[in-house]
Scaffold this motif. Structure first.
Motif, mmCIF file in Angstrom:
data_model
loop_
_atom_site.group_PDB
_atom_site.id
_atom_site.type_symbol
_atom_site.label_atom_id
_atom_site.label_comp_id
_atom_site.label_asym_id
_atom_site.label_seq_id
_atom_site.Cartn_x
_atom_site.Cartn_y
_atom_site.Cartn_z
ATOM 1 N N ALA A 1 -50.816 70.976 8.323
ATOM 2 C CA ALA A 1 -50.932 69.296 8.230
ATOM 3 C C ALA A 1 -49.716 69.117 7.195
ATOM 4 C CB ALA A 1 -52.265 68.820 7.615
ATOM 5 N N ILE A 2 -49.487 69.973 6.437
ATOM 6 C CA ILE A 2 -48.457 69.604 5.314
ATOM 7 C C ILE A 2 -47.195 69.746 5.896
ATOM 8 C CG2 ILE A 2 -47.442 70.362 3.030
ATOM 9 C CD1 ILE A 2 -50.012 68.762 2.815
ATOM 10 N N LYS B 1 -46.378 69.434 9.013
ATOM 11 C CA LYS B 1 -46.005 68.256 9.967
ATOM 12 C C LYS B 1 -45.533 67.191 9.124
ATOM 13 C CE LYS B 1 -48.631 67.167 13.400
ATOM 14 N NZ LYS B 1 -49.839 67.020 14.186
ATOM 15 N N LYS B 2 -46.302 66.811 7.861
ATOM 16 C CA LYS B 2 -45.705 65.576 7.248
ATOM 17 C C LYS B 2 -44.601 65.737 6.291
ATOM 18 C CE LYS B 2 -47.393 63.416 2.904
ATOM 19 N NZ LYS B 2 -48.331 63.243 1.475
ATOM 20 N N ARG B 3 -44.065 66.875 6.257
ATOM 21 C CA ARG B 3 -42.766 67.159 5.378
ATOM 22 C C ARG B 3 -41.701 67.528 6.345
ATOM 23 N NH1 ARG B 3 -42.088 68.045 0.352
ATOM 24 N NH2 ARG B 3 -43.968 68.104 -1.273
ATOM 25 N N GLU C 1 -50.876 68.519 -1.929
ATOM 26 C CA GLU C 1 -52.173 68.222 -0.907
ATOM 27 C C GLU C 1 -52.415 69.321 0.034
ATOM 28 O OE1 GLU C 1 -50.902 64.892 1.222
ATOM 29 O OE2 GLU C 1 -50.113 63.631 -0.513
ATOM 30 N N ASP D 1 -47.280 72.274 -2.697
ATOM 31 C CA ASP D 1 -47.490 71.123 -2.335
ATOM 32 C C ASP D 1 -48.902 70.867 -2.849
ATOM 33 O OD1 ASP D 1 -48.602 68.473 -0.786
ATOM 34 O OD2 ASP D 1 -46.460 68.911 0.071
ATOM 35 N N ALA E 1 -43.356 68.381 13.710
ATOM 36 C CA ALA E 1 -44.603 67.546 13.982
ATOM 37 C C ALA E 1 -44.420 67.091 15.437
ATOM 38 C CB ALA E 1 -44.725 66.410 13.208
#
Length: 291
Positions: free
Chosen positions: A220-221, A223-225, A193, A191, A230
């Motif tokens: 963080a990545i 949780k986002k994906r 980010e 990723d 999350a």
């Protein structure tokens, strides 16, 4: 020679995971604290005299020859069979049986732990007498997490996770949740980010700072994906500070009291597969083998 061993293959948690760089070969430079916990798969290794390596309990979704347990056994067999000279010597085989409790791809190190248990167990079953250092070197060919299970002690790790220094950590009770989703480790590490430039810290600072210095740079990545991860992270954070282990999907929180941990786990268990585990500094595998 004993004909059979039944041995644990314990889980691990990454109490912290900082990503401090990316190498030219694409691998990431890490700083992490590994801690063994007292939940385990159970493996039975049974001697064969025909040289075959057979996994008697197939793992869903993994081809027999691709399974890390089979690969570990064959790697040890090849290595030991040629260690005495150019002419390979005949090696015994083994039938491997597993009672699988740890989720696949959960960040608990189940596959790596299985491989380490096979290497250590067959080393004893076949009376090879290889050192932990030699076995860890073989294990590294199978995965970066395998050596920590070979040495069987809480450890500070750097590099890709293979440069290990034994440490003594606190041993709280953990509530571990699996959000019923599989996280792709390559996807997370690819990723754009993802944080890859955390400032390196010393082992002493990591240990002295404790939880105030600890985080998981993948969180963080993930949780986002993965919204299901999350959701579980946010739920468990109601009760205690929560962290992802590895790239997940499993997450954990620490508790001083077993009773409190079990109360929270009972609530979590209404929604997700959940375990209560005690942190350890020495692996039950080493205890079982008398290492």
């Amino acid at each position: 020679m004993s004909a059979s061993f039944t041995l644990p293959a314990p889980a691990k948690l990454n109490r912290m995971l900082h990503i401090v760089g990316r190498r030219d070969d694409g691998y990431h430079e890490l700083q992490t604290l590994f801690q063994i916990v007292d939940i385990s798969d159970q493996l039975t290794l049974t001697l064969r005299d025909d040289g075959d390596i057979t996994l008697a309990t197939p793992v869903n979704g993994v081809a027999h020859d691709d399974n890390l347990m089979v690969r570990a056994a064959r790697l040890l067999q090849r290595s030991a069979g040629t260690a005495q000279g150019a002419i390979p010597r005949a090696m015994p085989g083994a039938t491997l049986t597993i009672e699988k409790k740890l989720p696949m791809g959960g960040g608990l190190g189940g596959g790596s732990s299985n491989a380490a248990t096979v290497l250590l167990g067959l080393n004893k079953l076949w009376q090879l007498g290889l050192s932990a250092t030699a076995l860890a070197k073989l294990g590294l060919q199978l995965g970066a997490d395998v050596p920590v299970f070979i040495y069987g002690h809480s450890a500070w790790a750097e590099g890709i996770g293979e440069k290990l220094t034994s440490v003594t950590l606190d041993t709280p009770w953990f509530v571990i949740i699996h959000p019923k989703v599989s996280v792709s480790t390559p996807l997370i590490f690819q990723d754009p980010e993802l944080t890859r430039d955390s400032r390196p810290i010393t082992m002493a600072r990591a240990l002295q700072g404790g939880a105030s210095e600890w985080r998981n740079d993948c969180e963080a990545i993930v949780k986002k994906r993965y919204p299901l991860v999350a959701e579980a992270l946010d739920w468990l954070a109601q009760y205690a500070p929560v962290r992802l282990t590895g790239t997940g999907a499993c997450l954990f929180a620490t508790f001083e009291s077993e009773q409190t941990a079990r109360t929270v786990a009972e609530l979590a268990g209404q929604r997700w597969p959940t375990w209560v585990a005690r942190g350890l500094n020495t692996s039950p595998l080493q205890d079982a083998l008398g290492c």
